[in-house]
Design a protein around this motif. Structure first.
Motif, PDB file in Angstrom:
ATOM      1  N   LEU A 144     -29.348  20.504  11.264  1.00 27.73           N
ATOM      2  CA  LEU A 144     -28.135  21.172  11.770  1.00 27.73           C
ATOM      3  C   LEU A 144     -27.300  20.207  12.600  1.00 27.73           C
ATOM      4  O   LEU A 144     -26.070  20.185  12.486  1.00 27.73           O
ATOM      5  N   LEU A 145     -27.978  19.365  13.373  1.00 23.48           N
ATOM      6  CA  LEU A 145     -27.266  18.387  14.196  1.00 23.48           C
ATOM      7  C   LEU A 145     -26.539  17.371  13.304  1.00 23.48           C
ATOM      8  O   LEU A 145     -25.345  17.100  13.482  1.00 23.48           O
ATOM      9  N   LEU A 146     -27.269  16.845  12.302  1.00 25.97           N
ATOM     10  CA  LEU A 146     -26.652  15.866  11.395  1.00 25.97           C
ATOM     11  C   LEU A 146     -25.517  16.513  10.605  1.00 25.97           C
ATOM     12  O   LEU A 146     -24.499  15.884  10.329  1.00 25.97           O
ATOM     13  N   GLY A 147     -25.710  17.798  10.266  1.00 24.65           N
ATOM     14  CA  GLY A 147     -24.699  18.526   9.488  1.00 24.65           C
ATOM     15  C   GLY A 147     -23.378  18.644  10.208  1.00 24.65           C
ATOM     16  O   GLY A 147     -22.340  18.870   9.586  1.00 24.65           O
ATOM     17  N   MET A 148     -23.413  18.488  11.520  1.00 20.94           N
ATOM     18  CA  MET A 148     -22.163  18.572  12.284  1.00 20.94           C
ATOM     19  C   MET A 148     -21.315  17.317  12.105  1.00 20.94           C
ATOM     20  O   MET A 148     -20.131  17.317  12.404  1.00 20.94           O
ATOM     21  N   PHE A 149     -21.954  16.219  11.679  1.00 17.71           N
ATOM     22  CA  PHE A 149     -21.218  14.949  11.631  1.00 17.71           C
ATOM     23  C   PHE A 149     -21.201  14.270  10.253  1.00 17.71           C
ATOM     24  O   PHE A 149     -20.268  13.553   9.931  1.00 17.71           O
ATOM     25  N   LEU A 150     -22.262  14.480   9.465  1.00 22.24           N
ATOM     26  CA  LEU A 150     -22.372  13.748   8.194  1.00 22.24           C
ATOM     27  C   LEU A 150     -22.156  14.674   7.007  1.00 22.24           C
ATOM     28  O   LEU A 150     -22.294  15.895   7.119  1.00 22.24           O
ATOM     29  N   ASP A 151     -21.873  14.092   5.855  1.00 23.34           N
ATOM     30  CA  ASP A 151     -21.704  14.922   4.657  1.00 23.34           C
ATOM     31  C   ASP A 151     -23.086  15.192   4.045  1.00 23.34           C
ATOM     32  O   ASP A 151     -24.044  14.467   4.320  1.00 23.34           O
ATOM     33  N   PRO A 152     -23.203  16.264   3.225  1.00 21.09           N
ATOM     34  CA  PRO A 152     -24.529  16.698   2.748  1.00 21.09           C
ATOM     35  C   PRO A 152     -25.320  15.626   1.995  1.00 21.09           C
ATOM     36  O   PRO A 152     -26.517  15.463   2.231  1.00 21.09           O
ATOM     37  N   ILE A 153     -24.662  14.884   1.111  1.00 21.32           N
ATOM     38  CA  ILE A 153     -25.404  13.888   0.323  1.00 21.32           C
ATOM     39  C   ILE A 153     -25.942  12.799   1.246  1.00 21.32           C
ATOM     40  O   ILE A 153     -27.087  12.366   1.136  1.00 21.32           O
ATOM     41  N   GLY A 154     -25.120  12.363   2.181  1.00 19.80           N
ATOM     42  CA  GLY A 154     -25.534  11.342   3.142  1.00 19.80           C
ATOM     43  C   GLY A 154     -26.751  11.789   3.943  1.00 19.80           C
ATOM     44  O   GLY A 154     -27.700  11.018   4.137  1.00 19.80           O
ATOM     45  N   ILE A 155     -26.721  13.037   4.394  1.00 17.36           N
ATOM     46  CA  ILE A 155     -27.852  13.554   5.189  1.00 17.36           C
ATOM     47  C   ILE A 155     -29.123  13.545   4.349  1.00 17.36           C
ATOM     48  O   ILE A 155     -30.184  13.100   4.794  1.00 17.36           O
ATOM     49  N   MET A 156     -28.992  14.028   3.110  1.00 13.02           N
ATOM     50  CA  MET A 156     -30.184  14.110   2.258  1.00 13.02           C
ATOM     51  C   MET A 156     -30.810  12.750   2.016  1.00 13.02           C
ATOM     52  O   MET A 156     -32.017  12.574   2.175  1.00 13.02           O
ATOM     53  N   VAL A 157     -29.986  11.787   1.626  1.00 13.46           N
ATOM     54  CA  VAL A 157     -30.566  10.491   1.268  1.00 13.46           C
ATOM     55  C   VAL A 157     -31.135   9.763   2.485  1.00 13.46           C
ATOM     56  O   VAL A 157     -32.053   8.964   2.354  1.00 13.46           O
ATOM     57  N   LEU A 158     -30.601  10.060   3.661  1.00  6.17           N
ATOM     58  CA  LEU A 158     -31.125   9.403   4.864  1.00  6.17           C
ATOM     59  C   LEU A 158     -32.407  10.056   5.365  1.00  6.17           C
ATOM     60  O   LEU A 158     -33.283   9.387   5.909  1.00  6.17           O
ATOM     61  N   THR A 159     -32.510  11.378   5.194  1.00 12.44           N
ATOM     62  CA  THR A 159     -33.634  12.084   5.819  1.00 12.44           C
ATOM     63  C   THR A 159     -34.827  12.320   4.892  1.00 12.44           C
ATOM     64  O   THR A 159     -35.964  12.337   5.359  1.00 12.44           O
ATOM     65  N   LEU A 160     -34.558  12.530   3.599  1.00 14.39           N
ATOM     66  CA  LEU A 160     -35.661  12.914   2.702  1.00 14.39           C
ATOM     67  C   LEU A 160     -36.831  11.915   2.685  1.00 14.39           C
ATOM     68  O   LEU A 160     -37.982  12.340   2.619  1.00 14.39           O
ATOM     69  N   PRO A 161     -36.560  10.583   2.741  1.00 17.92           N
ATOM     70  CA  PRO A 161     -37.713   9.666   2.738  1.00 17.92           C
ATOM     71  C   PRO A 161     -38.671   9.917   3.897  1.00 17.92           C
ATOM     72  O   PRO A 161     -39.846   9.556   3.823  1.00 17.92           O
ATOM     73  N   LEU A 162     -38.185  10.521   4.978  1.00 14.11           N
ATOM     74  CA  LEU A 162     -39.049  10.764   6.133  1.00 14.11           C
ATOM     75  C   LEU A 162     -39.566  12.205   6.182  1.00 14.11           C
ATOM     76  O   LEU A 162     -40.727  12.446   6.502  1.00 14.11           O
ATOM     77  N   THR A 163     -38.674  13.163   5.878  1.00 10.64           N
ATOM     78  CA  THR A 163     -39.079  14.569   6.046  1.00 10.64           C
ATOM     79  C   THR A 163     -40.023  15.049   4.943  1.00 10.64           C
ATOM     80  O   THR A 163     -40.928  15.836   5.211  1.00 10.64           O
ATOM     81  N   VAL A 164     -39.812  14.570   3.714  1.00 12.30           N
ATOM     82  CA  VAL A 164     -40.651  15.072   2.609  1.00 12.30           C
ATOM     83  C   VAL A 164     -42.134  14.681   2.788  1.00 12.30           C
ATOM     84  O   VAL A 164     -43.003  15.551   2.678  1.00 12.30           O
ATOM     85  N   PRO A 165     -42.454  13.400   3.113  1.00  5.53           N
ATOM     86  CA  PRO A 165     -43.875  13.088   3.356  1.00  5.53           C
ATOM     87  C   PRO A 165     -44.466  13.922   4.499  1.00  5.53           C
ATOM     88  O   PRO A 165     -45.613  14.342   4.442  1.00  5.53           O
ATOM     89  N   LEU A 166     -43.631  14.184   5.499  1.00  6.52           N
ATOM     90  CA  LEU A 166     -44.071  14.974   6.649  1.00  6.52           C
ATOM     91  C   LEU A 166     -44.424  16.404   6.218  1.00  6.52           C
ATOM     92  O   LEU A 166     -45.490  16.933   6.552  1.00  6.52           O
ATOM     93  N   VAL A 167     -43.523  16.993   5.455  1.00  8.61           N
ATOM     94  CA  VAL A 167     -43.719  18.377   4.992  1.00  8.61           C
ATOM     95  C   VAL A 167     -44.910  18.435   4.036  1.00  8.61           C
ATOM     96  O   VAL A 167     -45.720  19.369   4.095  1.00  8.61           O
ATOM     97  N   GLU A 168     -45.020  17.412   3.190  1.00 10.24           N
ATOM     98  CA  GLU A 168     -46.155  17.373   2.246  1.00 10.24           C
ATOM     99  C   GLU A 168     -47.483  17.259   2.993  1.00 10.24           C
ATOM    100  O   GLU A 168     -48.482  17.849   2.587  1.00 10.24           O
ATOM    101  N   SER A 169     -47.466  16.495   4.103  1.00  9.14           N
ATOM    102  CA  SER A 169     -48.702  16.321   4.860  1.00  9.14           C
ATOM    103  C   SER A 169     -49.186  17.640   5.463  1.00  9.14           C
ATOM    104  O   SER A 169     -50.355  17.791   5.789  1.00  9.14           O
ATOM    105  N   TYR A 170     -48.280  18.588   5.608  1.00  8.36           N
ATOM    106  CA  TYR A 170     -48.638  19.918   6.113  1.00  8.36           C
ATOM    107  C   TYR A 170     -48.977  20.880   4.963  1.00  8.36           C
ATOM    108  O   TYR A 170     -49.216  22.065   5.197  1.00  8.36           O
ATOM    109  N   GLY A 171     -48.932  20.375   3.748  1.00  5.12           N
ATOM    110  CA  GLY A 171     -49.258  21.197   2.580  1.00  5.12           C
ATOM    111  C   GLY A 171     -48.196  22.239   2.251  1.00  5.12           C
ATOM    112  O   GLY A 171     -48.480  23.231   1.582  1.00  5.12           O
ATOM    113  N   LEU A 172     -46.965  22.009   2.713  1.00  5.91           N
ATOM    114  CA  LEU A 172     -45.899  22.980   2.437  1.00  5.91           C
ATOM    115  C   LEU A 172     -45.305  22.731   1.052  1.00  5.91           C
ATOM    116  O   LEU A 172     -45.353  21.606   0.545  1.00  5.91           O
ATOM    117  N   ASN A 173     -44.749  23.788   0.465  1.00  4.47           N
ATOM    118  CA  ASN A 173     -44.200  23.697  -0.887  1.00  4.47           C
ATOM    119  C   ASN A 173     -42.869  22.940  -0.872  1.00  4.47           C
ATOM    120  O   ASN A 173     -41.951  23.292  -0.122  1.00  4.47           O
TER     121      ASN A 173
END
Lengths: 447, 168
Positions: free
Chosen positions: A344-373
């Motif tokens: 939500l914080l990034l969404g206030m300043f960056l465009d959606p594609i930019g946010i996704m490509v910057l964050t997914l490399p970090l958030t997806v492994p994190l979410v996967e480590s918790y066994g989330l879908n």
């Protein structure tokens, strides 16, 4: 020698600095990743060896960029973008709005509700929130203002409605999420349907409650339209329904892949457009040329991001962050709330594609480590990005509507109206996060 | 250069039409005749390179590359213009390794006679050649933009960015 994980964090910081300095996202990602990857390759053995690093960096850069564009599955992006342009020129997208207007004309605020329904229908054909807001804004907002609607309602309903393009399939953001997480795009499309419809219903409810509590905000409903006229108007929107059935029905029924559904829809739209004499050869050609520019801009970012993500994989920064968070041992709820706050914080300043490509490399492994879908997480991310499209100070959709409307509705008035729609977005987000079944019900039933 | 850009743009548009038709015809053949076009997947992949990279120079000329403008919108038009030029310079530097690596890959593919295994054994070099042409044309356009924008700045003018609708 610099520790690769530290270099990864420096690279993230460098990208953020370049983005803040208005360097195009694709160029910032590609240039930083290239320099940083070269540094890693050159210093890997402990001594500086640039000759070997040049070849390794060139391979990394070229293979990632080329493999991304040299893709059969990703041909769905230019095809879905083309579909939106052709459908607009063939007047298929506007028919949904026209039909909804006839059905809802008797209600106070009916045209605003029709705009939201029209945005939902447009989203089911195009897949771009900004294209949706831009096109529907040109059609609906001037009409509502002419009819005496308060500018806050007229503009905010379309700005918010435009965000539906991200959740309702086909969605360019889901495709990009699918590329970077190696998740089934078919399943992601299906996962977005119910949350998208839930959001649409919530937006219509907001307008109903708003006009009920403050009748001065919208003119009274027009004279009732006969049932025959209503069905005739609905019948005029059949091409849009057909396209929705091809895309959603075809994918859900296992008849087509998403790529095939895109190609079939483009061909069907072109045939319908010519058969109804609304599409010309010149219009078709212009649609394809507009598609090229839009698609190229999207892919260039994806290419830069692919190179950057490969570099991040070299650094091992993602596992380090996962380990760090695991050591903190937050509960799933705390983790998801923290991730939501960051988006939500990034969404206030960056465009959606930019946010996704910057964050997914970090958030997806994190979410996967918790066994989330990961499919459910994709819906949560896209919903968060949707919210970012209408939150101040950047809110791209709001700026698009402001650009379309001009002086009739300044930015602050549009944001004033947006607050009510944002409350629905937050409720829907909470529901999606609390009840993953809302997102996963349709993907689970896919053939 | 503008004429070349228009040509590449048109070829990119034609590639999208071709790949759409190719996939649709393939689905039709599969569902109706239980058959399919030979090597259609390879052809679509090669057409994708043309569709995405050939219009790159035209997209650059239209300043359609997505950037974050929130912070720089608070700066003066002159300062913003300088940052736009800097963005183009970073782009030029970022694309240079891609062009170099693409060129190496193209030469290697031609000299090795590399091809895709399949019914038609299609050669690998056309996709690489399209990549080099697209990235090369984009770099030339970026260089021209930098030159033009610096001249504009020196003449006391400001450089305009693309409208928000171009994004996403």
């Amino acid at each position: 020698m610099i520790d690769p994980a530290t270099l990864g964090l420096i690279a993230f910081a460098a990208v953020l600095v370049l983005l803040a300095l208005r360097v195009p996202i694709a160029f910032a990602l590609a240039s930083v990743a290239t320099v940083a990857a070269f540094t890693i390759f050159a210093t890997r053995t402990g001594t500086f060896m640039p000759e070997r690093a040049i070849r390794a960096t060139a391979s990394l850069v070229f293979n990632n960029a080329f493999e991304l564009v040299h893709s059969y599955d990703l041909s769905m992006i230019p095809l879905f973008v083309a579909l939106g342009h052709i459908a607009y020129r063939a007047e298929i997208t506007t028919r949904i709005y026209d039909a909804a207007k006839v059905w809802l004309t008797g209600l106070r605020g009916g045209v605003a509700m029709a705009s939201v329904v029209g945005c939902g229908g447009f989203s089911a054909i195009t897949g771009s929130s900004i294209a949706c807001a831009s096109t529907m804004g040109r059609i609906c907002v001037p009409e509502m203002l002419r009819m005496g609607y308060d500018p806050r309602l007229a503009t905010s309903s379309v700005a918010a409605g435009g965000t539906l393009g991200s959740l309702i399939p086909p969605s360019v953001l889901f495709i990009i999420y699918g590329i970077f997480t190696e998740t089934s795009i078919n399943a992601l499309f299906m996962a977005g349907v119910l949350p998208g419809l839930l959001t649409l219903a919530g937006f219509v409810l907001v307008i109903a409650v708003w006009t009920w509590r403050d009748p001065a905000i919208a003119p009274a409903g027009a004279a009732k339209v006969s049932t025959r006229d209503r069905w005739r108007a609905a019948g005029m929107a059949w091409p849009a329904l057909l396209l929705f059935l091809i895309i959603v029905g075809g994918i859900y029924g296992g008849i087509f892949t998403a790529t095939e559904a895109a190609a079939i829809s483009v061909v069907a739209t072109t045939i319908i457009g010519f058969a109804q004499r609304r599409l010309t050869w010149a219009g078709l050609w212009e649609s394809m040329k507009e598609t090229c520019i839009q698609t190229t801009a999207i892919f260039l970012i994806a290419m830069g991001a692919k190179i950057f993500v490969s570099f991040i994989a070299l650094t091992g920064v993602a596992p380090s962050i996962v380990e760090w968070v695991t050591d903190l041992d937050p509960s799933v709820v705390v983790l998801m709330l923290a991730i939501a706050a960051i988006y939500l914080l990034l969404g206030m300043f960056l465009d959606p594609i930019g946010i996704m490509v910057l964050t997914l490399p970090l958030t997806v492994p994190l979410v996967e480590s918790y066994g989330l879908n990961i499919i459910w997480f994709g819906v949560v991310v896209i919903k968060l990005l949707e919210i970012g499209l209408i939150t101040p100070p950047v809110g791209l959709n709001v700026f698009v509507i402001a650009g379309v409307v001009g002086r009739d509705a300044p930015i602050d008035r549009i944001f004033a109206g947006i607050a009510r729609f944002l409350s629905v977005d937050v409720i829907v987000l909470a529901l999606i996060m609390a009840f993953p079944v809302i997102s996963l019900l349709l993907p689970m039933g896919m053939r | 250069m503008a004429r070349l850009e228009r040509l590449l743009w048109a070829l990119g548009a034609a590639a999208i039409v071709a790949l759409g038709l190719l996939i649709a015809v393939n689905v039709l053949l599969r569902e109706v005749f239980a058959s399919q076009l030979p090597d259609s997947v390879v052809m679509v992949r090669e057409l994708m390179v043309a569709a995405i990279l050939l219009p790159l120079a035209a997209a650059t000329a239209a300043r359609a590359h997505i950037a974050v403008e929130f912070i720089t919108d608070h700066l003066s038009p002159r300062a913003r213009s300088r940052l736009i030029v800097m963005g183009s310079v970073v782009g030029l530097l970022g694309l240079a390794p891609l062009l170099w690596a693409g060129g190496r890959e193209l030469i290697a593919n031609i000299s090795d006679g590399a091809f895709f295994y399949g019914d038609l054994n299609l050669p690998r070099w056309p996709g690489r050649a399209l990549f080099v042409i697209g990235v090369g044309a984009c770099m030339i356009r970026l260089a021209l933009l930098i030159w033009q924008d610096i001249r504009t700045l020196r003449a006391g003018g400001v450089v305009e960015a693309a409208p928000p609708e171009k994004a996403e």
